[in-house]
Design an enzyme around this catalytic site. Structure first.
Site, PDB file in Angstrom:
ATOM      1  N   HIS A  21       0.797  -1.235   0.000  1.00 16.46           N
ATOM      2  CA  HIS A  21       0.000   0.000   0.000  1.00 16.46           C
ATOM      3  C   HIS A  21       0.826   1.279   0.000  1.00 16.46           C
ATOM      4  O   HIS A  21       0.257   2.358   0.162  1.00 16.46           O
ATOM      5  CB  HIS A  21      -0.931   0.046   1.214  1.00 16.46           C
ATOM      6  CG  HIS A  21      -1.978  -1.007   1.237  1.00 16.46           C
ATOM      7  ND1 HIS A  21      -3.271  -0.788   0.798  1.00 16.46           N
ATOM      8  CD2 HIS A  21      -1.943  -2.291   1.636  1.00 16.46           C
ATOM      9  CE1 HIS A  21      -3.980  -1.895   0.951  1.00 16.46           C
ATOM     10  NE2 HIS A  21      -3.183  -2.828   1.449  1.00 16.46           N
TER      11      HIS A  21
ATOM     12  N   LYS B 244      -8.449  13.909   5.115  1.00 20.49           N
ATOM     13  CA  LYS B 244      -7.582  12.723   5.087  1.00 20.49           C
ATOM     14  C   LYS B 244      -6.561  12.882   6.198  1.00 20.49           C
ATOM     15  O   LYS B 244      -6.477  13.958   6.799  1.00 20.49           O
ATOM     16  CB  LYS B 244      -6.867  12.615   3.737  1.00 20.49           C
ATOM     17  CG  LYS B 244      -6.154  13.929   3.319  1.00 20.49           C
ATOM     18  CD  LYS B 244      -5.479  13.820   1.959  1.00 20.49           C
ATOM     19  CE  LYS B 244      -6.462  13.900   0.812  1.00 20.49           C
ATOM     20  NZ  LYS B 244      -6.245  12.872  -0.189  1.00 20.49           N
ATOM     21  N   ARG B 245      -5.786  11.821   6.504  1.00 18.07           N
ATOM     22  CA  ARG B 245      -4.736  11.968   7.492  1.00 18.07           C
ATOM     23  C   ARG B 245      -3.805  13.122   7.111  1.00 18.07           C
ATOM     24  O   ARG B 245      -3.621  13.412   5.932  1.00 18.07           O
ATOM     25  CB  ARG B 245      -3.934  10.660   7.620  1.00 18.07           C
ATOM     26  CG  ARG B 245      -4.698   9.557   8.306  1.00 18.07           C
ATOM     27  CD  ARG B 245      -5.005   9.902   9.748  1.00 18.07           C
ATOM     28  NE  ARG B 245      -3.804   9.882  10.548  1.00 18.07           N
ATOM     29  CZ  ARG B 245      -3.522   8.990  11.480  1.00 18.07           C
ATOM     30  NH1 ARG B 245      -4.405   8.029  11.763  1.00 18.07           N
ATOM     31  NH2 ARG B 245      -2.399   9.041  12.166  1.00 18.07           N
TER      32      ARG B 245
ATOM     33  N   THR C 192      -8.459   6.749  -1.576  1.00 15.04           N
ATOM     34  CA  THR C 192      -9.810   6.209  -1.701  1.00 15.04           C
ATOM     35  C   THR C 192     -10.833   7.313  -1.420  1.00 15.04           C
ATOM     36  O   THR C 192     -11.936   7.286  -1.958  1.00 15.04           O
ATOM     37  CB  THR C 192     -10.038   5.038  -0.721  1.00 15.04           C
ATOM     38  OG1 THR C 192      -9.464   5.393   0.554  1.00 15.04           O
ATOM     39  CG2 THR C 192      -9.373   3.771  -1.223  1.00 15.04           C
TER      40      THR C 192
HETATM   41  F1  GPW Z   1       1.997   2.365   4.868  1.00 12.61           F
HETATM   42  N1  GPW Z   1      -2.159   3.491   3.555  1.00 12.61           N
HETATM   43  C1  GPW Z   1      -2.652   3.795   4.815  1.00 12.61           C
HETATM   44  F2  GPW Z   1       1.193   1.238   3.236  1.00 12.61           F
HETATM   45  O1  GPW Z   1      -3.746   4.334   4.960  1.00 12.61           O
HETATM   46  F3  GPW Z   1       0.924   0.566   5.235  1.00 12.61           F
HETATM   47  N2  GPW Z   1      -1.925   3.479   5.921  1.00 12.61           N
HETATM   48  C2  GPW Z   1      -0.742   2.814   5.833  1.00 12.61           C
HETATM   49  O2  GPW Z   1      -0.102   2.561   6.867  1.00 12.61           O
HETATM   50  C3  GPW Z   1      -0.273   2.436   4.549  1.00 12.61           C
HETATM   51  C4  GPW Z   1      -0.986   2.819   3.440  1.00 12.61           C
HETATM   52  C5  GPW Z   1       0.982   1.643   4.468  1.00 12.61           C
HETATM   53  C6  GPW Z   1      -2.999   3.867   2.403  1.00 12.61           C
HETATM   54  C7  GPW Z   1      -2.314   4.576   1.242  1.00 12.61           C
HETATM   55  O3  GPW Z   1      -1.609   5.690   1.703  1.00 12.61           O
HETATM   56  C8  GPW Z   1      -3.398   5.058   0.279  1.00 12.61           C
HETATM   57  O4  GPW Z   1      -2.838   5.677  -0.844  1.00 12.61           O
HETATM   58  C9  GPW Z   1      -4.256   3.863  -0.149  1.00 12.61           C
HETATM   59  O5  GPW Z   1      -5.364   4.314  -0.881  1.00 12.61           O
HETATM   60  C10 GPW Z   1      -4.761   3.087   1.056  1.00 12.61           C
HETATM   61  O6  GPW Z   1      -3.673   2.716   1.910  1.00 12.61           O
HETATM   62  C11 GPW Z   1      -5.491   1.829   0.677  1.00 12.61           C
HETATM   63  O7  GPW Z   1      -4.759   1.083  -0.239  1.00 12.61           O
END
Ligand code: GPW
Length: 835
Positions: free
Chosen positions: A370, A561-562, A669
């Site tokens: 991710h 968003k965060r 998302t």
């Molecule tokens: F770092 N994402 C998130 F890849 O919300 F683990 N938290 C996290 O810790 C990570 C990814 C990680 C997000 C992405 O930033 C976002 O772009 C993506 O849409 C979402 O994961 C779902 O895939």
């Protein structure tokens, strides 16, 4: 199939009936017998609980029938392993999926209660940080809707993501005691508890067949107790299970063997064990090498794998076929220790030999990545890992040694490659690299949007792509239209349904039919009216909660968003300051009135993110009190943005800010949720923005900024932010306003770290993208003046979002990775819905 309800229960029993009168009776019955209250002394929460139990009673039949059906005839099951499930409130969603929303609303009205108020009462299970956790929640919704045998496995954190308060413009974190008033949606299953081992050492021995075996003698054992929550499909009989594990102390091990006579010591041990599932780590996209976090990961993974094995044993299935029975998806690397744990279970506890166990393991797991951000790549200090999981470390060494042999054969004498691909990082202090373990142990690896999957192959996982090109695929993320359209935006949903019927809720591509109504002036009027009403709702909410008046006729420009530097909330802030400066320089300037709304939490230890929140609030203080800005600019920071709040926010947006540095946002998302509610996007060519723009048409999307390729070229060429600062007067003025102390009561030091980060590093290229962003925002302002045209573009955004349903994402996973067929669940007539 025969109903599993005892046959002496009546069809119109208070427990199952769904006509208004029965619902009312059931509600009052639950208020009395479960909450032990009568109306005169009932609190809002009592009413919420009574209603929640009323709804729960009406979904149990689906849930139990689903479980029973799967036991008999599910050939293969998806197990979605995720350290986070950011579910959002259950009540409204369950009412939608059961088709009971309207009848229950009426029943509550008859009793003098408002369903909206009761929905507001639910404390959401915030068991996730942001996108990754919410994605897991959308995916289990779609799995149930598509009637796929599936189970979500995760952690039942006692405290979820912290509640955010804002004090003097700064974020303050409050513990999220979400279980305080009880959770009517979960069922504890203490009878299904399992044991998880930690620490200690291993012993080798020769078994009765003369085979070399290993025994793990742990230092401590912790109990895992499953808590199950039903996850309903939309208008289907399927109700899948989300099984979350809670850690509890074992009596036998800690208490007797180790603490005889030491009562207080024993109680202390008990709370130590229970610490494992106490709290969610609030860092998004940045791992923290903390032992407790690794313990959490292993704890839920071990429980889940043991649970799957137990289920197969109950069904008399041989574990030789484990991989045929389960497709296990690893939601990022957080559950990746599962690769070693499944090996251990097969080798040590079930007597498999290495090759057989490895064959099963590598046909079982699939891994979703991710992020490309290096600070998010998990690696565990070898010392810590080895002392917690001595057996797993040995297994990982063996996996690694066999793997590196393979690499050597494919790429002879390429020592650098071996160093890079090794599961053990030996460049300095030694680490276990979880992404490497995931790649080696999985049969499929996917990114979450086309660009992201391509960049993975080119950069972060390039070596693994060269080694195993056949493992790599893309699955672009999606979101559930049930929660993020039907539930959160009923006005829009009803308008759409009145034109094209309701098939779109399950088949989002059907939204295309809206394009037939583009030339229908009346439809465009109604569409605009809906948006205005929804904006008015949010304005009312903001008036009540913040005592700030915002104008629904202004352009609602939202970034929710965060908070993260790569997401560039501070670029948005620079735009606000630029508009402010322009108006100050020319008080009669004809500007398009805008309301800037921000929402999002900062990780508690992420200083720069917290400073960005303070900056936004400081700008808001100045802008909202300056008479020159009146009726032109407003800025509001929405406190404690969570799923419940998001459901108010997405529908009300005119403009969705998706302005990350290209190449940094894996997918996003929120971008999809805004767009399917009719917001236009201002965005970079990053993550799923690219695919959204392709889908809605480039003329209906506000594009700006460098491409991912240009970003890396610029960095390689030696990027210097000062060049931009010195050559762009508006940019200079905006930054100078911050550094002069203008937004900090004259204190030039407050925002200095932020300003310095921009002028001396600017890792995320805000300065390079500034001009392009500002010009694009000017086009947005211009476009919003032609409201007819705007509505047209907005309709096209909704109509063309079909691809971004999580149903499509799940279909992709099914077709390309999991290959799990759907299974129909029969439920006797009487519990079917009627609305
Ligand atoms: F770092 N994402 C998130 F890849 O919300 F683990 N938290 C996290 O810790 C990570 C990814 C990680 C997000 C992405 O930033 C976002 O772009 C993506 O849409 C979402 O994961 C779902 O895939």
């Amino acid at each position: 199939m025969v109903s599993i309800l005892p046959n002496n229960i009546q069809i119109e029993d208070d427990r199952t009936g769904i006509n208004i009168e029965t619902l009312k009776r059931a509600f009052l019955d639950n208020l009395f017998y479960i909450q032990a209250k009568f109306p005169k002394i009932s609190t809002k929460n009592d009413y919420y609980m009574a209603l929640a139990y009323t709804v729960r009673d009406r979904l149990l039949n689906r849930w139990l029938n689903t479980t029973e059906t799967y036991l008999e005839k599910a050939p293969r099951t998806v197990a979605y392993l995720s350290a986070e499930f950011l579910l959002g409130p259950h009540l409204g969603n369950n009412l939608i999926n059961l088709g009971l929303y309207n009848v229950v609303k009426q029943a509550m009205e008859d009793l003098g209660l408002s369903l909206t108020d009761l929905l507001e009462q639910e404390e959401e299970p915030g068991l996730g940080n942001g996108g990754l956790g919410r994605l897991a929640a959308c995916y289990i919704d779609s799995l149930a809707t598509l009637e796929i045998p599936a189970i979500g496995y995760g952690i039942r954190y006692e405290y979820g993501i912290f509640d955010q308060e804002i004090k003097d413009g700064w974020q303050v974190e409050i513990t999220d005691k979400w279980l305080r008033y009880g959770n009517p949606w979960e069922v504890a299953r203490p009878e299904a508890e399992l044991e998880v081992k930690f620490g200690g050492h291993t012993e080798d021995f020769i078994d009765e067949h003369g085979r070399y075996r290993v025994k793990w003698i742990p230092f401590k054992v912790v109990k895992g107790v499953p808590y199950d929550t039903p996850i309903l499909g939309f208008q289907t009989n399927t109700a899948n299970t989300l099984r979350l594990w809670k850690a509890e102390a074992t009596e036998s091990f800690d208490f007797e063997a180790f603490n005889k006579g030491d009562y207080f010591g024993a109680v202390h041990e008990k709370s130590e064990s229970e610490n494992i599932t106490k709290v969610l780590y609030p860092n998004d996209e940045s791992y923290e090498g903390k032992q407790l976090r690794l313990e959490q990961q292993f704890f839920f993974v071990s429980c889940s794998l043991q649970d799957m094995i137990r289920m197969m044993q109950v069904q008399n299935l041989t574990l030789e076929r484990f991989h045929e029975h389960y497709a296990i998806q690893l939601n990022d690397t957080h559950p990746t220790i599962a690769v070693a744990e499944l090996m251990r279970l097969l080798l040590d506890e079930h007597g498999f030999d290495w090759d057989k166990a490895w064959n099963i393991t590598t046909k079982t797991f699939a891994y979703t990545n991710h992020t490309l951000l290096p600070e998010a790549l998990e690696r565990w200090s070898l010392n810590m890992f080895g002392s917690l999981f001595p057996r797993h470390l040995k297994i990982i060494y063996e996996i690694n040694s066999r793997f590196l042999d393979e690499v050597r054969i494919k790429f002879p004498d390429d020592f650098d490659r071996l160093r890079r691909m090794s599961i053990i990082d030996e460049s300095g202090e030694r680490y276990v690299r979880m992404a490497n373990l995931a790649c080696v142990g999985s049969f499929a690896i996917n990114g979450v949007a086309e660009l992201h999957s391509e960049l993975l192959k080119k950069t972060t996982l390039h070596d693994f792509y060269e080694m195993y090109p056949e493992k790599f695929t893309n699955v672009t993320n999606g979101v559930t239209p049930r929660r993020f359209m039907v539930l959160s935006n009923p006005r829009l949903a009803n308008l759409i349904t009145s034109k094209i019927g309701d098939s779109w809720v399950k088949n989002l591509d059907d939204l295309r039919k809206l394009e037939n109504f583009l030339y229908d002036t009346n439809f465009r009027k109604e569409f605009h009216k809906v948006k205005q009403e929804v904006k008015q709702d949010l304005a009312n909410y903001i008036q009540t909660s913040y005592n700030i008046t915002i104008d629904p006729n202004s352009l609602f420009d939202i970034q929710a968003k965060r908070i993260h530097e790569y997401k560039r909330q501070h670029l948005n802030a620079l735009h606000i300051i630029t508009l402010y400066n322009r108006i100050k320089a020319n008080p009669n300037l004809d500007v398009t009135p805008r309301t800037f709304l921000f929402g999002g939490k900062a990780a508690p230890g992420y200083y720069m993110a917290k400073l960005i929140i303070k900056l936004i609030n400081s700008i808001a203080d100045v802008v909202n009190t300056d008479p020159d800005m009146r009726d032109r600019l407003k800025v509001v920071f929405l406190t404690d943005y969570n799923v419940k709040f998001a459901q108010r926010v997405y529908p009300a947006a005119d403009l969705s800010e998706q302005i990350s540095t290209a190449g940094k946002e894996a997918s996003g998302t929120g971008n999809m949720k805004f767009s399917m509610n009719g917001a236009l996007t201002i965005g970079t060519l990053d993550g799923a923005n690219i695919e959204i723009r392709e889908a809605v048409g480039e003329e209906n999307f506000f594009l700006f900024g460098l491409t991912a390729q240009e970003v890396s070229q610029k960095k390689a060429a030696g990027y210097n932010p000062w060049d931009y600062y010195n050559s762009n007067p508006e940019l200079k003025l905006a930054i100078d306003r911050i550094s002069s102390g203008f937004f900090s009561h004259g204190d030039p030091n407050l925002f200095k770290p932020l300003v310095d980060s921009l002028l001396y590093r600017d890792d995320y290229l805000l300065l390079a993208d500034y001009q392009s962003y500002i010009e694009c925002q000017d086009r947005v302002s211009q476009a919003y003046r032609d409201r007819e045209k705007w509505v047209w573009m907005s309709i096209l955004n909704v109509a063309r979002m079909g691809k971004f349903s999580s149903d499509r994402s799940i279909s992709d996973y099914l077709k390309n990775i999991w290959k799990v067929p759907s299974v129909k669940v029969d439920v006797p007539e009487y519990s079917q819905s009627n609305d």
